[in-house]
Design a protein around this motif. Structure first.
Motif, PDB file in Angstrom:
ATOM      1  N   LYS A 113       0.809  -1.120  -0.005  1.00 46.37           N
ATOM      2  CA  LYS A 113       0.120  -0.031  -0.157  1.00 46.37           C
ATOM      3  C   LYS A 113       0.858   1.053  -0.073  1.00 46.37           C
ATOM      4  CE  LYS A 113      -3.721  -2.198   2.720  1.00 46.37           C
ATOM      5  NZ  LYS A 113      -4.359  -2.146   4.162  1.00 46.37           N
ATOM      6  N   ASP A 114       2.306   1.271  -0.245  1.00 46.22           N
ATOM      7  CA  ASP A 114       2.956   2.261  -0.117  1.00 46.22           C
ATOM      8  C   ASP A 114       3.118   3.190   1.147  1.00 46.22           C
ATOM      9  OD1 ASP A 114       5.079   3.665  -1.340  1.00 46.22           O
ATOM     10  OD2 ASP A 114       3.820   5.077  -2.302  1.00 46.22           O
ATOM     11  N   LEU A 115       2.862   2.207   2.266  1.00 44.71           N
ATOM     12  CA  LEU A 115       2.701   3.241   3.527  1.00 44.71           C
ATOM     13  C   LEU A 115       4.198   3.531   4.450  1.00 44.71           C
ATOM     14  CD1 LEU A 115      -0.602   1.465   4.886  1.00 44.71           C
ATOM     15  CD2 LEU A 115      -0.077   3.884   3.746  1.00 44.71           C
ATOM     16  N   TYR A 116       5.248   2.904   4.040  1.00 49.75           N
ATOM     17  CA  TYR A 116       6.478   3.089   4.526  1.00 49.75           C
ATOM     18  C   TYR A 116       7.586   3.132   3.326  1.00 49.75           C
ATOM     19  CZ  TYR A 116       7.069  -1.879   4.936  1.00 49.75           C
ATOM     20  OH  TYR A 116       7.030  -3.327   4.505  1.00 49.75           O
ATOM     21  N   ASP A 117       8.831   3.240   3.539  1.00 50.71           N
ATOM     22  CA  ASP A 117       9.978   3.333   2.735  1.00 50.71           C
ATOM     23  C   ASP A 117      10.891   2.339   2.780  1.00 50.71           C
ATOM     24  OD1 ASP A 117       9.051   5.906   1.711  1.00 50.71           O
ATOM     25  OD2 ASP A 117       9.777   6.753   3.740  1.00 50.71           O
ATOM     26  N   LYS A 286      23.354  -7.104   7.430  1.00 44.24           N
ATOM     27  CA  LYS A 286      22.880  -7.955   6.205  1.00 44.24           C
ATOM     28  C   LYS A 286      21.836  -7.212   5.304  1.00 44.24           C
ATOM     29  CE  LYS A 286      23.944 -12.607   7.866  1.00 44.24           C
ATOM     30  NZ  LYS A 286      23.412 -13.786   8.519  1.00 44.24           N
ATOM     31  N   PHE A 287      22.169  -7.125   4.022  1.00 43.52           N
ATOM     32  CA  PHE A 287      21.216  -6.452   3.287  1.00 43.52           C
ATOM     33  C   PHE A 287      20.616  -7.613   1.973  1.00 43.52           C
ATOM     34  CE2 PHE A 287      21.099  -4.317  -1.196  1.00 43.52           C
ATOM     35  CZ  PHE A 287      19.879  -3.529  -0.833  1.00 43.52           C
ATOM     36  N   ALA A 288      19.331  -7.246   1.862  1.00 43.35           N
ATOM     37  CA  ALA A 288      18.821  -8.006   0.869  1.00 43.35           C
ATOM     38  C   ALA A 288      18.787  -7.564  -0.453  1.00 43.35           C
ATOM     39  CB  ALA A 288      17.456  -8.591   1.399  1.00 43.35           C
ATOM     40  N   ALA A 289      19.569  -7.781  -1.419  1.00 44.59           N
ATOM     41  CA  ALA A 289      19.635  -6.988  -2.757  1.00 44.59           C
ATOM     42  C   ALA A 289      18.645  -7.961  -3.879  1.00 44.59           C
ATOM     43  CB  ALA A 289      21.065  -7.524  -3.281  1.00 44.59           C
ATOM     44  N   GLY A 290      18.285  -7.427  -4.857  1.00 43.57           N
ATOM     45  CA  GLY A 290      17.330  -7.809  -5.780  1.00 43.57           C
ATOM     46  C   GLY A 290      15.922  -8.009  -5.461  1.00 43.57           C
ATOM     47  N   ILE A 291      15.348  -7.221  -4.499  1.00 40.59           N
ATOM     48  CA  ILE A 291      13.947  -7.138  -3.977  1.00 40.59           C
ATOM     49  C   ILE A 291      13.511  -5.631  -4.090  1.00 40.59           C
ATOM     50  CG2 ILE A 291      13.526  -9.272  -3.002  1.00 40.59           C
ATOM     51  CD1 ILE A 291      13.863  -8.185  -0.560  1.00 40.59           C
ATOM     52  N   PRO A 292      12.311  -5.460  -4.489  1.00 36.36           N
ATOM     53  CA  PRO A 292      11.937  -3.866  -4.637  1.00 36.36           C
ATOM     54  C   PRO A 292      12.090  -3.008  -3.232  1.00 36.36           C
ATOM     55  CG  PRO A 292      10.313  -5.454  -5.200  1.00 36.36           C
ATOM     56  CD  PRO A 292      11.194  -6.392  -4.496  1.00 36.36           C
ATOM     57  N   ILE A 293      12.048  -3.567  -2.169  1.00 38.45           N
ATOM     58  CA  ILE A 293      12.309  -2.884  -0.868  1.00 38.45           C
ATOM     59  C   ILE A 293      13.580  -3.037  -0.371  1.00 38.45           C
ATOM     60  CG2 ILE A 293      11.068  -4.748   0.376  1.00 38.45           C
ATOM     61  CD1 ILE A 293      10.159  -2.912   2.412  1.00 38.45           C
ATOM     62  N   ALA A 294      14.093  -1.804   0.041  1.00 45.31           N
ATOM     63  CA  ALA A 294      15.441  -1.870   0.787  1.00 45.31           C
ATOM     64  C   ALA A 294      15.283  -2.411   1.937  1.00 45.31           C
ATOM     65  CB  ALA A 294      15.908  -0.240   0.859  1.00 45.31           C
ATOM     66  N   THR A 295      15.538  -3.721   2.221  1.00 45.92           N
ATOM     67  CA  THR A 295      15.651  -4.541   3.501  1.00 45.92           C
ATOM     68  C   THR A 295      17.025  -4.782   4.023  1.00 45.92           C
ATOM     69  OG1 THR A 295      13.668  -5.420   2.478  1.00 45.92           O
ATOM     70  CG2 THR A 295      14.650  -6.409   4.452  1.00 45.92           C
ATOM     71  N   THR A 296      17.062  -4.404   5.294  1.00 47.30           N
ATOM     72  CA  THR A 296      18.420  -4.874   5.991  1.00 47.30           C
ATOM     73  C   THR A 296      17.931  -5.560   7.575  1.00 47.30           C
ATOM     74  OG1 THR A 296      18.492  -2.655   7.130  1.00 47.30           O
ATOM     75  CG2 THR A 296      19.520  -2.778   5.148  1.00 47.30           C
ATOM     76  N   SER A 297      19.064  -5.959   7.877  1.00 42.03           N
ATOM     77  CA  SER A 297      18.839  -6.685   9.305  1.00 42.03           C
ATOM     78  C   SER A 297      20.352  -6.686  10.039  1.00 42.03           C
ATOM     79  CB  SER A 297      18.263  -7.868   9.392  1.00 42.03           C
ATOM     80  OG  SER A 297      19.120  -8.878   8.469  1.00 42.03           O
ATOM     81  N   ARG A 318      21.367  -0.357  14.591  1.00 38.72           N
ATOM     82  CA  ARG A 318      21.310   1.135  14.237  1.00 38.72           C
ATOM     83  C   ARG A 318      21.996   1.288  12.885  1.00 38.72           C
ATOM     84  NH1 ARG A 318      23.763   3.157  18.678  1.00 38.72           N
ATOM     85  NH2 ARG A 318      21.734   3.646  19.722  1.00 38.72           N
ATOM     86  N   HIS A 319      23.157   0.490  12.560  1.00 35.63           N
ATOM     87  CA  HIS A 319      23.636   0.663  11.572  1.00 35.63           C
ATOM     88  C   HIS A 319      22.777   0.172  10.138  1.00 35.63           C
ATOM     89  CE1 HIS A 319      27.744   2.397  11.861  1.00 35.63           C
ATOM     90  NE2 HIS A 319      27.393   2.091  13.121  1.00 35.63           N
ATOM     91  N   ALA A 320      22.001  -0.886  10.707  1.00 38.62           N
ATOM     92  CA  ALA A 320      20.819  -1.573   9.730  1.00 38.62           C
ATOM     93  C   ALA A 320      20.016  -0.484   9.109  1.00 38.62           C
ATOM     94  CB  ALA A 320      20.252  -2.744  10.277  1.00 38.62           C
ATOM     95  N   ILE A 321      19.598   0.283  10.207  1.00 37.94           N
ATOM     96  CA  ILE A 321      18.698   1.452  10.076  1.00 37.94           C
ATOM     97  C   ILE A 321      19.650   2.464   9.087  1.00 37.94           C
ATOM     98  CG2 ILE A 321      17.507   3.331  10.799  1.00 37.94           C
ATOM     99  CD1 ILE A 321      16.898   1.760  13.227  1.00 37.94           C
ATOM    100  N   PHE A 322      20.650   2.736   9.211  1.00 34.50           N
ATOM    101  CA  PHE A 322      21.584   3.838   8.649  1.00 34.50           C
ATOM    102  C   PHE A 322      21.645   3.113   7.145  1.00 34.50           C
ATOM    103  CE2 PHE A 322      24.126   5.093  12.390  1.00 34.50           C
ATOM    104  CZ  PHE A 322      23.036   5.941  12.923  1.00 34.50           C
ATOM    105  N   ALA A 324      19.583   1.076   5.421  1.00 36.16           N
ATOM    106  CA  ALA A 324      18.269   1.002   4.662  1.00 36.16           C
ATOM    107  C   ALA A 324      18.015   2.628   4.173  1.00 36.16           C
ATOM    108  CB  ALA A 324      17.216   0.436   5.550  1.00 36.16           C
ATOM    109  N   ILE A 325      18.227   3.241   4.962  1.00 32.84           N
ATOM    110  CA  ILE A 325      18.104   4.985   4.586  1.00 32.84           C
ATOM    111  C   ILE A 325      19.060   5.310   3.464  1.00 32.84           C
ATOM    112  CG2 ILE A 325      18.169   7.092   5.268  1.00 32.84           C
ATOM    113  CD1 ILE A 325      17.348   6.219   7.808  1.00 32.84           C
ATOM    114  N   ASP A 326      20.222   4.774   3.510  1.00 37.00           N
ATOM    115  CA  ASP A 326      21.230   5.105   2.380  1.00 37.00           C
ATOM    116  C   ASP A 326      20.937   4.556   1.033  1.00 37.00           C
ATOM    117  OD1 ASP A 326      22.938   6.688   4.245  1.00 37.00           O
ATOM    118  OD2 ASP A 326      24.439   5.181   4.835  1.00 37.00           O
ATOM    119  N   VAL A 327      20.486   3.383   1.366  1.00 36.20           N
ATOM    120  CA  VAL A 327      20.152   2.611   0.131  1.00 36.20           C
ATOM    121  C   VAL A 327      18.910   3.186  -0.691  1.00 36.20           C
ATOM    122  CG1 VAL A 327      19.214   0.460  -1.097  1.00 36.20           C
ATOM    123  CG2 VAL A 327      21.144   0.401   0.512  1.00 36.20           C
TER     124      VAL A 327
END
Length: 386
Positions: A113-117, A286-297, A318-322, A324-327
């Protein structure tokens, strides 16, 4: 996206008997984090309150009925299920696994629904999650199934400028060789290259490709290297992808050659993760490449052995959030000029000097790759973490 609002970061609470809520509360105890982004926790208010009391932390959160009610400058929490979940800190249970999956499902629905980034996932355990008709292998694969539209994901382990991906990630050791095909090596290397350009803002990435077998003292390659990996690297070169190798993992990491590359493609999990763990600290993501949403953990497990004790280090989260935002920002910058590209009026002449610089000599002492004398001066703007 409205330029006037902050980036909205969806956060799934992970296994409710693990360290997920401790990571979240400690991260957003820092006021600067709410200045950077707006968090939306997908979880359970009662479970969150239980963890907050057990940890004796004062971090407040606001319960909202849905992502449409998100407000900046506060921690928003969306209840993802009505039933009460028993919290048994430190013990993975079917109930805690089910709660982790429900939070992830709720987040998937809201993303459509495009409710977050961006999405950041707190640690969970695949062992105690049972999805109907689906063996849960991990966050990335589940999101790939939910949102990937047929595309395959790839995990990239990230620590500053060190980025490692694997051709064969979750296969048992006896099945690794069958995963190493020319098509798989090419597909993973191409996805890695595209990800480094678009998501990490590296204009002309250099990728090191590791060998499956140890190269002997005479510098002779094994069967897989001759018949699969080298031909794949040659094919990638025809597509303008700078891939070099194959390099023996031991000498490649031992010589420090990894500093000369933007990404490293290992053949299997332990070949990449063992040196990654040895070379990095608590900031690993860890960053999940190849999917539409920028996803980290964070590069962490649910850490059941220390859950509820208040001793968890939240740095990786905290760096996972950083990241995700950078991506997210890098993708916006990359895609904007691509929306209306100018026609190409000339043919570029490919510069082969880089290929010569990073090529492996046929024979050399102890089978070690010769480390490039200096890092090429390319017009590369790499992503940095705050």
């Amino acid at each position: 996206m409205n330029e006037n609002r902050k980036i909205r970061v969806a956060i799934t609470h992970g296994d409710t008997n693990g360290i997920g809520y401790e990571l979240i509360f400690k991260t957003f105890a820092e006021p600067e984090m709410l200045e950077l982004c707006t968090p939306i926790i997908y979880g359970s208010p009662k479970t969150a309150a239980y963890h907050r009391k057990a940890l004796n932390v004062q971090t407040n959160f606001s319960i909202i009925n849905g992502a449409e009610e998100i407000e900046d400058d506060r921690i928003n929490l969306i209840p993802c299920f009505d039933e009460e979940v028993k919290v048994d800190l430190g013990q993975p249970t079917p109930e805690s696994g089910k709660a982790a999956l429900k939070a992830l499902d709720c987040a998937m629905t809201d993303y459509r629904k495009d409710l977050y980034d961006v999405l950041v996932t707190a640690p969970l355990s695949c062992a105690n999650i049972e999805a109907e008709g689906f063996k849960f292998p991990g966050h990335a694969e589940y999101i790939e199934t939910s949102l990937g539209e047929g595309k395959k994901s790839m995990i990239i382990c990230v620590h500053d400028d060190l980025r490692i991906a694997m051709v064969s990630n979750r296969s048992s050791f006896k099945d690794i060789a069958s995963d190493i095909t020319k098509d798989n090596v090419e597909r993973k290397a191409k996805l890695f290259f595209e990800t480094l350009r678009r998501d990490f803002n590296i204009s002309n990435p250099r990728i090191a490709v590791l060998s499956l077998n140890t190269i002997n003292k005479e510098g002779e390659l094994g069967t897989e290297e001759k018949e699969i990996i080298e031909p794949a690297i040659s094919e990638l070169a025809t597509q303008g992808i700078q891939a070099f190798g194959p390099y023996t993992a031991t000498t490649f990491f031992g010589s420090g050659a990894y500093d000369e590359f933007d990404g490293i493609l290992a053949m299997y999990h332990d070949q990449g993760m063992a040196p990654f763990k040895a070379l990095t600290d608590e900031r690993s993501v860890k960053f999940a490449a190849g999917i539409p949403i920028a996803t980290t953990s964070p590069d962490m497990t649910p850490c059941f052995n220390i859950a509820g004790q208040g001793v968890t280090d939240e740095t990786a989260f905290r760096h996972a959030i950083f990241l995700a935002i950078d991506v997210f920002r890098n993708r916006q910058r990359y895609d904007e000029p691509m929306g209306n590209p100018l026609p190409k009026l000339y043919h570029e002449k490919r510069d082969e000097s880089e290929k010569v610089r990073f090529s492996i000599p046929k024979k050399h002492e102890n089978g070690a790759p010769r480390k490039p004398q200096s890092k090429p001066n390319t017009d590369t703007d790499t992503q940095t973490e705050s």
